[in-house]
Design an enzyme around this catalytic site. Structure first.
Site, short mmCIF file in Angstrom:
data_model
loop_
_atom_site.label_atom_id
_atom_site.label_comp_id
_atom_site.label_asym_id
_atom_site.label_seq_id
_atom_site.Cartn_x
_atom_site.Cartn_y
_atom_site.Cartn_z
CG ASP A 170 -1.82 1.20 1.35
OD1 ASP A 170 -2.38 1.60 0.31
OD2 ASP A 170 -1.98 1.76 2.45
CB SER A 171 0.32 4.81 -0.46
OG SER A 171 -0.90 4.85 0.24
CE1 TYR A 226 2.12 5.14 -3.97
CE2 TYR A 226 0.83 3.20 -4.50
CZ TYR A 226 2.05 3.78 -4.25
OH TYR A 226 3.18 3.02 -4.28
N GLY A 227 -3.59 8.51 -3.96
CA GLY A 227 -4.88 8.96 -4.47
C GLY A 227 -4.85 10.28 -5.21
CB CYS A 239 -3.41 0.50 -2.21
SG CYS A 239 -3.59 2.20 -2.77
CG ASN A 240 -9.95 0.57 -2.20
OD1 ASN A 240 -10.96 0.06 -2.68
ND2 ASN A 240 -9.56 0.32 -0.97
CD GLU A 297 -0.02 6.77 6.41
OE1 GLU A 297 0.99 6.11 6.67
OE2 GLU A 297 -0.98 6.29 5.82
CB CYS A 336 -9.59 4.52 1.05
SG CYS A 336 -7.95 4.98 1.66
CB THR A 337 -6.72 -0.32 2.55
OG1 THR A 337 -5.67 0.47 1.98
CG2 THR A 337 -7.22 -1.34 1.55
CG HIS A 338 -5.19 4.97 4.76
ND1 HIS A 338 -4.66 4.41 3.63
CD2 HIS A 338 -4.16 5.58 5.41
CE1 HIS A 338 -3.35 4.68 3.59
NE2 HIS A 338 -3.03 5.39 4.66
#
Ligand code: DGL
Length: 267
Positions: A11-12, A43-44, A74-75, A155, A186-188
């Site tokens: 992922d980022s 990344y988004g 990561c989406n 984050e 979003c995986t966050h």
């Protein structure tokens, strides 16, 4: 592809750790190699060209570590780079993204009629969720909303009050007023599920990809006889493109044992 090989996850930033920790619980015998591209987060907000480039370098790194499976945790990367990654990896490893398992769930979730999707600019601009869902369920309305500030806030610190303020102002958007479910694209975002639930008074079904993703990976590895057969515990490895104390601390949220983060330059 060997059953004794590790599972590569990337992922980022910390979002993919939600997937990694779930894999480590569901498949405790498996070794994980994690890559967090902290140097290029988020990344988004990057162009599709940059996202594709970052992904290709990370995938090469994971293939060189003999990963039998690569999880695009990561989406944004799943939305933009899945096809390219599949071509790059060919038969060297299995590739999983975080979007298709959610779409598979929705295929059979007949009670859902009005789905909201929140995600980064890259994910929402790609229109991937709406296109995939609409291709087999024309009875569903999909309302997509970019929530570009959230990944960075999470984050930094998802407990902060300003995170709640910004989250609420996104969720108040009239595009989401009639939804019966919300895809966390979003995986966050699973890290703020309780705040999202609070906003909707638990009246909206929150669709978090993690459970669907990890189950899919387990079933696939099992059916292809690629689950590790010996019980020797191999240490997980965690790599980042830019080491920070903050990221190091965040890893403790996900894994009980201390994680040694290693910075590598692969770009
Ligand atoms: N975790 C990433 C995702 O699922 C987003 C964070 C970013 O923009 O880098 O899209």
């Amino acid at each position: 592809m060997k059953s004794e090989g590790p599972i590569g996850i990337f992922d980022s930033g910390i979002g993919g750790l939600t997937v990694a920790s779930s894999i480590s619980k569901l498949l405790p015998n498996e070794q994980i190699i994690y890559f967090g591209d902290t140097q290029h987060l988020p990344y988004g907000s990057k162009s599709f060209k940059r996202i594709n480039y970052y992904c290709s370098q990370i995938v090469e790194f994971l293939i060189n570590k003999n990963c039998k499976a690569i999880i695009i945790a990561c989406n944004s990367a799943s939305a933009v780079a899945s096809e390219q990654i599949n071509q790059q990896v060919k038969k060297k490893a299995l590739v999983f993204n975080v979007i298709d398992p959610v779409v598979d769930y929705i295929k059979n979730a007949k009670h859902l009629k009005q789905i909201g999707v929140i995600g980064t600019n890259a994910t929402i601009d790609s229109n991937v969720y709406a296109a995939k869902i609409k291709s087999f369920r024309s009875d569903i309305k999909v309302s997509s909303l970019a929530t570009p500030l959230l990944a960075n806030l999470i984050e930094e610190d998802n407990q902060k009050l300003y995170t709640k303020g910004i989250l609420d102002s996104y969720l108040k958007n009239q595009i989401l007023t009639k939804i019966d479910s919300l895809i966390l694209g979003c995986t966050h975002y699973p890290l703020i599920t309780s705040r999202i639930n609070e906003f909707f008074n638990s009246q909206v079904e929150i669709i978090n990809s993690i459970e669907y993703v990890t189950n899919k990976i387990k079933n696939n590895l099992q059916s292809k006889k690629l689950l590790k057969t010996n019980s020797e515990k191999l240490k997980h490895h965690f790599y980042v493109s830019d080491y920070t104390e903050n990221f190091q601390k965040k890893t403790e949220l996900f894994f009980s044992s201390k994680i040694i983060l290693e910075e590598v330059n692969i770009f």
